[in-house]
Design an enzyme around this catalytic site. Sequence first.
Site, PDB file in Angstrom:
ATOM      1  N   ASP A 236      44.101  28.781  35.821  1.00 28.59           N
ATOM      2  CA  ASP A 236      44.834  28.034  36.691  1.00 28.59           C
ATOM      3  C   ASP A 236      44.598  26.472  36.783  1.00 28.59           C
ATOM      4  O   ASP A 236      45.629  25.777  36.848  1.00 28.59           O
ATOM      5  CB  ASP A 236      44.366  28.504  38.366  1.00 28.59           C
ATOM      6  CG  ASP A 236      44.837  27.541  39.451  1.00 28.59           C
ATOM      7  OD1 ASP A 236      46.178  27.698  39.780  1.00 28.59           O
ATOM      8  OD2 ASP A 236      44.494  26.469  39.732  1.00 28.59           O
TER       9      ASP A 236
ATOM     10  N   SER B 184      48.731  27.633  40.858  1.00 32.22           N
ATOM     11  CA  SER B 184      49.413  28.129  39.612  1.00 32.22           C
ATOM     12  C   SER B 184      49.435  29.479  39.605  1.00 32.22           C
ATOM     13  O   SER B 184      50.342  30.055  39.218  1.00 32.22           O
ATOM     14  CB  SER B 184      48.912  27.411  38.660  1.00 32.22           C
ATOM     15  OG  SER B 184      48.900  26.097  38.479  1.00 32.22           O
ATOM     16  N   ASP B 185      47.999  30.173  39.993  1.00 31.33           N
ATOM     17  CA  ASP B 185      48.050  31.531  39.835  1.00 31.33           C
ATOM     18  C   ASP B 185      49.199  32.221  41.044  1.00 31.33           C
ATOM     19  O   ASP B 185      49.684  33.052  40.909  1.00 31.33           O
ATOM     20  CB  ASP B 185      46.626  32.025  40.212  1.00 31.33           C
ATOM     21  CG  ASP B 185      45.818  31.964  38.881  1.00 31.33           C
ATOM     22  OD1 ASP B 185      46.503  32.025  37.766  1.00 31.33           O
ATOM     23  OD2 ASP B 185      44.476  31.939  39.172  1.00 31.33           O
ATOM     24  N   GLN B 186      49.000  31.504  42.404  1.00 35.66           N
ATOM     25  CA  GLN B 186      49.472  32.190  43.400  1.00 35.66           C
ATOM     26  C   GLN B 186      50.972  32.095  43.090  1.00 35.66           C
ATOM     27  O   GLN B 186      51.729  33.033  43.222  1.00 35.66           O
ATOM     28  CB  GLN B 186      49.374  31.435  44.676  1.00 35.66           C
ATOM     29  CG  GLN B 186      47.968  31.888  45.235  1.00 35.66           C
ATOM     30  CD  GLN B 186      47.498  30.901  46.407  1.00 35.66           C
ATOM     31  OE1 GLN B 186      47.455  29.665  46.368  1.00 35.66           O
ATOM     32  NE2 GLN B 186      47.270  31.418  47.434  1.00 35.66           N
TER      33      GLN B 186
ATOM     34  N   GLY C  27      51.848  34.455  40.589  1.00 35.53           N
ATOM     35  CA  GLY C  27      52.010  35.937  41.456  1.00 35.53           C
ATOM     36  C   GLY C  27      53.250  36.327  41.938  1.00 35.53           C
ATOM     37  O   GLY C  27      53.971  37.173  42.039  1.00 35.53           O
TER      38      GLY C  27
END
Length: 409
Positions: free
Chosen positions: A149, A181-183, A186
């Site tokens: 991230d 960025s991960d969220q 997702g």
Amino acid sequence: MTYEAPLSHIKVLDLSRVLAGPWATQFLADMGAYVIKVERPGAGDDTRGWGPPYLVEPTEEDPGLSAYYLACNRGKRSITVDMASAEGQELIRRLAAECDVVVENYKVGGLAKYGLDYASLRQVNPKLIWCSITGFGQTGPYAKRAGYDFLVQAMSGLMSITGQPDGMPGAEPMKVGVAISDQICGLYSLSAILTAIIKRDRTGAGEYIDMALLDTQIATLANQATNYLVSGVAPGRMGNAHPNVVPYQVFRTADGHMILGVGNDGQFQRFCAVVGAEHLSGDPRYKTNAGRIVNRETLIPQVAEIVLQRTTSDWVSLLENHAVPCGPINDIGQVFADPQVEARGLKRVLTSPAAPEVPQVGNPVKFASGPTSSDRSPPTLGADTDDVLREILGVSDGEITRLAKALGR
């Protein structure tokens, strides 16, 4: 009438770890999907150890339950499988044959060495929807790089537009305070999975979905990206100011700070009328948003001087009554004490064999027809192994005993 969760007919094999994949599969679980979280024996998902704080402290025998892990694993069933063993690989194949969706975030080619890649598993389940999440995608010169991230926030340009501008105290590129960025990846992955389910319902065909943190973060640069594409000028850091709307930033008040978010010319006129600054709304330089952008350097100090005269609560009470967007800057403790947040059910408490109270942030999606947040607590490591093998594969107790090594026992 008994409520049936929207995705109660969907089974998900979750081979993902950390945040992007688990963020997507937690939503699927909230909507009723049967989500099987496959974890490494003895260790589990990396985030189990990302503490303190812990709800359940780790021991030599168990990695515990960190607050980080609790944030993205509600509603799932945890099983432990040694993927490096032939028997473990066969269990994964058998589970994939019974599932609708596989979500994984292994490095490019990482599952092929186990015979557990999409090309292999689609042979046992042609209708499988496969979502692969990596830092940079399955193609391109960076495909084999590990993606994190923080790295993606930097490489995507997000950090170049976040933080105080050069010359201000504390000026440097800044990451967002959560793994955004991960969220984001997702959530895009979730949208893609749901779209593929609809497509399969219409055509009968499965799908391979190639998701990349870098791609999705760039896609959500929104106006900042198109500002560059239209003008050819790369935007920079502006602190809390907005590149396309003025005044739209943080201002110091008599007792702290607040945000003032004037989004159109009518709101600016109302703001000026309320604060007794009609000379600003009547000034040709500031009458339009375009003018306020060009002349922000002269306007903002005058607005700042006005806002400094009252407390945050005074301003919020006054301006809200005149439909001028504004608000306090809450810390997270204040957020969960806010009556609006309480009324919307965003703080939930579940129960678990591991702890009498398991705090959770509720799913923000509301359906009129029924609940949209699972009552199943984030699982302890391997807690559901036997039940999943019995329910999904029809494995007998004797076979479970025989598979002890593959299950990490």
